[in-house]
Design an enzyme around this catalytic site. Structure first.
Site, PDB file in Angstrom:
ATOM      1  N   GLY A   1      -1.654  15.742  10.284  1.00 48.92           N
ATOM      2  CA  GLY A   1      -2.238  15.223  11.519  1.00 48.92           C
ATOM      3  C   GLY A   1      -1.549  15.775  12.749  1.00 48.92           C
TER       4      GLY A   1
ATOM      5  N   TYR B   1      -6.163  -2.099   7.474  1.00 49.28           N
ATOM      6  CA  TYR B   1      -5.164  -1.245   8.112  1.00 49.28           C
ATOM      7  C   TYR B   1      -3.754  -1.779   7.844  1.00 49.28           C
ATOM      8  CZ  TYR B   1      -2.426   1.011  11.792  1.00 49.28           C
ATOM      9  OH  TYR B   1      -1.459   1.701  12.486  1.00 49.28           O
TER      10      TYR B   1
ATOM     11  N   ASP C   1      -9.286  17.008   4.270  1.00 45.97           N
ATOM     12  CA  ASP C   1      -9.668  15.614   4.455  1.00 45.97           C
ATOM     13  C   ASP C   1      -8.793  14.779   3.518  1.00 45.97           C
ATOM     14  OD1 ASP C   1     -10.808  13.101   4.521  1.00 45.97           O
ATOM     15  OD2 ASP C   1     -12.864  13.786   4.174  1.00 45.97           O
TER      16      ASP C   1
ATOM     17  N   LYS D   1      -0.477  -0.023   5.816  1.00 48.06           N
ATOM     18  CA  LYS D   1       0.824   0.265   6.427  1.00 48.06           C
ATOM     19  C   LYS D   1       1.947  -0.531   5.758  1.00 48.06           C
ATOM     20  CE  LYS D   1      -0.335   3.331   9.487  1.00 48.06           C
ATOM     21  NZ  LYS D   1       0.208   4.709   9.446  1.00 48.06           N
TER      22      LYS D   1
END
Length: 241
Positions: free
Chosen positions: A8, A151, A59, A155
């Site tokens: 990223g 999410y 991806d 994490k």
């Protein structure tokens, strides 16, 4: 020459980390998915500093592409000094509306990709003198916030992966996490949303992506005895109730 691989790396924190490591003398392997054009601009900037830069597109929600990425990076870089798992997916959704596909994709990008990329690149890491793995986590992995269940779960898992690998891969490979606070607002946040968040930060302001990049550089160059830790970069937000 030391080499760092960053996922990223085309925008935001990832590009700042790439620039910081490049300016510090690291050659770079950089990944992006949707931000390939931005990644190419970062690469050209760093090549102008004399750095060798190789680019990869994949991806990370697709296991096959993750496996292929790991194999390509390992073949190109038999020695790897720093691995930064920065790529991540962030999505707001009511719990009752989250589909299995949304959940699968969130876990695939935020947890599975770091797990299996580190596994694939372990031979290259072990070939380095003082290898370091860095996970970019989030306060959401430790404190719940409404509408981010999938999410937060991803994490939280990444935090445990940090600790598990720090134990299992010691003493040679160090593994740490960085938990940024507000260092770059999502574009979807309007002025009112931003002001509301800033009121809860003791330092009273937004941080910068460079603040995070400096911590990566610190871990890589100045902290050979730090492993299994989460370094929070949030202006004190997590220190208060």
């Amino acid at each position: 020459m030391a080499i760092a691989f960053i996922t990223g790396a085309g925008i935001r924190i990832g590009s700042a980390v790439a620039r910081a490591l490049g300016r510090a003398g690291y050659d770079l392997a950089l990944h992006a998915h949707r931000s390939v054009k931005s990644l190419e601009a970062v690469a050209e900037e760093l090549r102008g500093l004399g750095r060798h830069v190789s680019l990869y597109a994949a991806d990370l929600s697709e296991p096959r592409q993750v496996d292929e990425l790991g194999a390509r990076v390992r073949a190109d870089h038999p020695t790897l000094d720093v691995l930064v798992h920065n790529a991540g997916l962030y999505e707001r959704a009511a719990f009752e509306s989250i589909t299995r596909e949304q959940y699968r994709t969130m876990l695939a990008v935020n947890m599975d990709a770091p797990f299996f990329l580190t596994q694939a690149l372990l031979p290259s890491l072990r070939a380095a003198a003082q290898p370091l793995v860095v996970h970019l986590t989030d306060i959401g992995g430790e404190r719940a916030e409404s509408h981010y269940a999938h999410y937060s779960v991803s994490k939280a898992a990444l935090l445990m992966l940090t600790r598990a690998l720090a134990v299992e891969l010691a003493p040679h490979v160090r593994v740490n996490a960085i938990s940024p606070g507000v260092v770059a607002f999502p574009e979807s946040f309007d002025a009112a949303a931003r002001a509301s968040i800033l009121q809860r930060i003791p330092m009273g302001r937004e941080g910068s992506v460079e603040d995070v990049a400096r911590v990566v550089l610190f871990l890589a160059r100045e902290a050979p005895y730090i492993t299994g830790q989460v370094l929070t970069v949030d202006g004190g937000r997590s220190a208060q109730l």
